[in-house]
Design an enzyme around this catalytic site. Structure first.
Site, mmCIF file in Angstrom:
data_model
loop_
_atom_site.group_PDB
_atom_site.id
_atom_site.type_symbol
_atom_site.label_atom_id
_atom_site.label_comp_id
_atom_site.label_asym_id
_atom_site.label_seq_id
_atom_site.Cartn_x
_atom_site.Cartn_y
_atom_site.Cartn_z
ATOM 1 N N GLY A 86 -18.583 35.211 -35.026
ATOM 2 C CA GLY A 86 -19.677 34.752 -34.159
ATOM 3 C C GLY A 86 -20.921 35.593 -34.425
ATOM 4 O O GLY A 86 -21.767 35.770 -33.541
ATOM 5 N N MET A 143 -24.530 37.258 -28.737
ATOM 6 C CA MET A 143 -23.740 38.486 -28.590
ATOM 7 C C MET A 143 -23.385 39.065 -29.953
ATOM 8 O O MET A 143 -23.429 40.282 -30.159
ATOM 9 C CB MET A 143 -22.466 38.185 -27.791
ATOM 10 C CG MET A 143 -22.708 37.927 -26.325
ATOM 11 S SD MET A 143 -23.321 39.379 -25.455
ATOM 12 C CE MET A 143 -21.883 40.424 -25.475
ATOM 13 N N PRO A 201 -13.011 40.209 -20.119
ATOM 14 C CA PRO A 201 -13.952 39.246 -19.541
ATOM 15 C C PRO A 201 -15.359 39.823 -19.424
ATOM 16 O O PRO A 201 -16.327 39.084 -19.406
ATOM 17 C CB PRO A 201 -13.376 38.962 -18.150
ATOM 18 C CG PRO A 201 -11.964 39.404 -18.196
ATOM 19 C CD PRO A 201 -11.890 40.505 -19.220
ATOM 20 N N ASN A 202 -15.465 41.145 -19.339
ATOM 21 C CA ASN A 202 -16.790 41.755 -19.251
ATOM 22 C C ASN A 202 -16.753 43.160 -19.850
ATOM 23 O O ASN A 202 -15.939 43.982 -19.451
ATOM 24 C CB ASN A 202 -17.253 41.815 -17.794
ATOM 25 C CG ASN A 202 -18.754 41.901 -17.702
ATOM 26 O OD1 ASN A 202 -19.383 42.686 -18.405
ATOM 27 N ND2 ASN A 202 -19.336 41.086 -16.844
ATOM 28 N N HIS A 209 -25.486 33.057 -14.426
ATOM 29 C CA HIS A 209 -25.624 33.234 -15.874
ATOM 30 C C HIS A 209 -26.744 32.355 -16.435
ATOM 31 O O HIS A 209 -27.148 31.380 -15.800
ATOM 32 C CB HIS A 209 -24.314 32.880 -16.591
ATOM 33 C CG HIS A 209 -23.275 33.961 -16.516
ATOM 34 N ND1 HIS A 209 -22.447 34.119 -15.419
ATOM 35 C CD2 HIS A 209 -22.941 34.946 -17.388
ATOM 36 C CE1 HIS A 209 -21.653 35.152 -15.633
ATOM 37 N NE2 HIS A 209 -21.927 35.672 -16.799
ATOM 38 N N LYS A 212 -24.438 28.921 -21.020
ATOM 39 C CA LYS A 212 -23.028 29.315 -20.901
ATOM 40 C C LYS A 212 -22.161 28.060 -20.809
ATOM 41 O O LYS A 212 -22.472 27.136 -20.049
ATOM 42 C CB LYS A 212 -22.836 30.207 -19.672
ATOM 43 C CG LYS A 212 -21.431 30.741 -19.548
ATOM 44 C CD LYS A 212 -21.356 31.878 -18.554
ATOM 45 C CE LYS A 212 -19.918 32.332 -18.344
ATOM 46 N NZ LYS A 212 -19.276 32.777 -19.590
ATOM 47 N N THR A 216 -15.484 36.773 -15.837
ATOM 48 C CA THR A 216 -15.608 37.945 -14.946
ATOM 49 C C THR A 216 -15.282 37.550 -13.508
ATOM 50 O O THR A 216 -14.578 38.281 -12.804
ATOM 51 C CB THR A 216 -17.038 38.515 -15.021
ATOM 52 O OG1 THR A 216 -17.334 38.787 -16.376
ATOM 53 C CG2 THR A 216 -17.172 39.774 -14.195
HETATM 54 P P1 NAP Z 1 -23.570 31.881 -28.821
HETATM 55 O O1 NAP Z 1 -24.952 32.428 -28.893
HETATM 56 O O2 NAP Z 1 -23.369 30.392 -28.756
HETATM 57 O O3 NAP Z 1 -22.819 32.456 -30.110
HETATM 58 C C1 NAP Z 1 -21.551 32.050 -30.541
HETATM 59 C C2 NAP Z 1 -21.615 31.913 -32.063
HETATM 60 O O4 NAP Z 1 -20.287 31.726 -32.560
HETATM 61 C C3 NAP Z 1 -22.436 30.693 -32.502
HETATM 62 O O5 NAP Z 1 -23.246 31.003 -33.626
HETATM 63 C C4 NAP Z 1 -21.327 29.706 -32.841
HETATM 64 O O6 NAP Z 1 -21.698 28.671 -33.715
HETATM 65 C C5 NAP Z 1 -20.328 30.625 -33.478
HETATM 66 N N1 NAP Z 1 -18.992 30.031 -33.609
HETATM 67 C C6 NAP Z 1 -18.409 29.060 -32.861
HETATM 68 N N2 NAP Z 1 -17.168 28.785 -33.318
HETATM 69 C C7 NAP Z 1 -16.968 29.617 -34.363
HETATM 70 C C8 NAP Z 1 -15.879 29.811 -35.249
HETATM 71 N N3 NAP Z 1 -14.749 29.104 -35.153
HETATM 72 N N4 NAP Z 1 -15.991 30.751 -36.214
HETATM 73 C C9 NAP Z 1 -17.137 31.475 -36.343
HETATM 74 N N5 NAP Z 1 -18.205 31.320 -35.541
HETATM 75 C C10 NAP Z 1 -18.121 30.402 -34.573
HETATM 76 O O7 NAP Z 1 -22.763 32.496 -27.606
HETATM 77 P P2 NAP Z 1 -22.935 33.937 -26.915
HETATM 78 O O8 NAP Z 1 -23.955 33.875 -25.849
HETATM 79 O O9 NAP Z 1 -23.074 34.969 -28.000
HETATM 80 O O10 NAP Z 1 -21.528 34.082 -26.191
HETATM 81 C C11 NAP Z 1 -20.301 34.008 -26.909
HETATM 82 C C12 NAP Z 1 -19.141 34.156 -25.954
HETATM 83 O O11 NAP Z 1 -19.148 35.460 -25.399
HETATM 84 C C13 NAP Z 1 -19.154 33.193 -24.761
HETATM 85 O O12 NAP Z 1 -17.827 32.767 -24.484
HETATM 86 C C14 NAP Z 1 -19.654 34.075 -23.623
HETATM 87 O O13 NAP Z 1 -19.201 33.619 -22.345
HETATM 88 C C15 NAP Z 1 -19.000 35.382 -23.985
HETATM 89 N N6 NAP Z 1 -19.600 36.586 -23.403
HETATM 90 C C16 NAP Z 1 -18.739 37.561 -23.035
HETATM 91 C C17 NAP Z 1 -19.212 38.761 -22.547
HETATM 92 C C18 NAP Z 1 -18.237 39.857 -22.208
HETATM 93 O O14 NAP Z 1 -18.654 40.941 -21.774
HETATM 94 N N7 NAP Z 1 -16.931 39.634 -22.393
HETATM 95 C C19 NAP Z 1 -20.593 38.963 -22.416
HETATM 96 C C20 NAP Z 1 -21.452 37.943 -22.797
HETATM 97 C C21 NAP Z 1 -20.946 36.757 -23.317
HETATM 98 P P3 NAP Z 1 -21.874 27.145 -33.133
HETATM 99 O O15 NAP Z 1 -23.235 27.113 -32.543
HETATM 100 O O16 NAP Z 1 -21.706 26.314 -34.361
HETATM 101 O O17 NAP Z 1 -20.790 26.890 -32.118
#
Ligand code: NAP
Length: 275
Positions: free
Chosen positions: A15, A20, A132-133, A161, A165, A172
């Site tokens: 990703g 992120m 989750p966070n 959020h 999202k 979380t």
């Molecule tokens: P984002 O900007 O959409 O980034 C995700 C990236 O992963 C996109 O470029 C996406 O491409 C790519 N992707 C999707 N499927 C893939 C695969 N099979 N192999 C490789 N790359 C792939 O999302 P984000 O805001 O960074 O958030 C990502 C996740 O993290 C979400 O689930 C969010 O809820 C979570 N998150 C967690 C925390 C934590 O603390 N745990 C904090 C913030 C966010 P496409 O556009 O083609 O799908």
């Protein structure tokens, strides 16, 4: 594999072109003892991962489109996943089957998916963390909410959020509700009127967990990741709130997880278990 605590940990980011993932790439490149060896994303394949993340200097690691091939060629010790709910299970299983350890930030993994991961991790004698966070403040919020739940049996969770999202409620919020239910199995039990409550507009009271906690999800541009837990008691309320104002808030937790998962075994749920 770098398990002796002295060698450099070889890290992959899945990703790497996402919001992120770009922060994670910058963090891994900046941290001592961590080396970025792999970057995977469906977007920007072929581009240098550092330039893709907005840095001025290239890092000589290109973004790749295919995770399997990247795992075979780059052999990371740990892979950090920030992709999408639809992709995370397949990615994590591929990582675990390669013998690497998985640090999962992507939310929306089902209970069935977690159980598949648990089996794979045991079979391949490796480790995976689902967090989750990653913000230390959010981990503390969860701990404080669990503690307050021993004294208050009325509470509601509001998570807020950015409007891109994909999953609701947030991971979380679900984890917070789970921890609160360990301290207070049934919320709202003294509210005699609750069974007479009528929702004029469906969904107005939010989603309800088995322990009768209501969770409300707000999605707005301008927000990053925020959560409030409001407790109500006789003549008083208690509000516990955490705000991630920027995606950098998650990075110290991600770096900590990458360093500590090297010494862990099995499936771990929640960053607090690696702190
Ligand atoms: P984002 O900007 O959409 O980034 C995700 C990236 O992963 C996109 O470029 C996406 O491409 C790519 N992707 C999707 N499927 C893939 C695969 N099979 N192999 C490789 N790359 C792939 O999302 P984000 O805001 O960074 O958030 C990502 C996740 O993290 C979400 O689930 C969010 O809820 C979570 N998150 C967690 C925390 C934590 O603390 N745990 C904090 C913030 C966010 P496409 O556009 O083609 O799908």
């Amino acid at each position: 594999m770098a398990v002796d605590g002295n060698s450099v940990v070889r890290v992959g980011v899945c990703g790497a072109s996402g919001r992120m993932g770009k922060e994670v790439v910058k963090t891994i490149l900046a941290e001592d003892g961590l080396e970025l060896v792999m970057a995977v994303d469906t977007h920007n394949a072929g581009m240098d991962a550092a330039l893709n993340a907005g840095l001025a200097e290239p890092c000589q690691v290109s973004v790749e489109a295919d995770l399997q091939t990247a795992l075979q060629n780059k052999r990371p010790d740990v892979v950090v996943d920030f992709t999408a709910p639809s992709a995370v299970l397949g990615n994590a299983l591929a990582v675990i089957r390669s013998g690497a350890r998985s640090v999962i930030g992507t939310t929306g993994l089902s209970a069935e998916g977690m159980s598949q991961l648990e089996q794979a991790v045991a079979q391949h004698k490796t480790a995976a963390l689902i967090a989750p966070n990653f913000a230390i403040g959010a981990v503390l919020l969860m701990r404080f909410a669990q503690e307050a739940s021993r004294y208050f049996d009325h509470a509601e969770i509001i998570e807020l959020h950015h409007n891109q999202k994909l999953d609701a409620p947030s991971g979380t919020a679900l984890r917070t509700a789970e921890l609160m239910a360990e301290a207070q199995p049934k919320f709202g039990k003294t509210n005699v009127a609750s069974d007479k409550e009528k929702e004029i507009l469906a969904g107005s009271r939010g989603g309800t967990t088995e322990s009768n906690l209501h969770i409300h999800s707000v999605r707005l541009p301008g927000l990053v990741a925020h959560q409030e837990v409001i407790f109500g008691g006789l003549g008083q309320t208690l509000t516990i709130r955490h705000d991630s104002l920027d995606r950098t808030s998650f990075m110290p937790g991600v770096a900590l997880a990458v360093r500590n998962i090297i010494h862990a075994q099995g499936l771990i749920y929640g960053l607090e278990n690696l702190m």
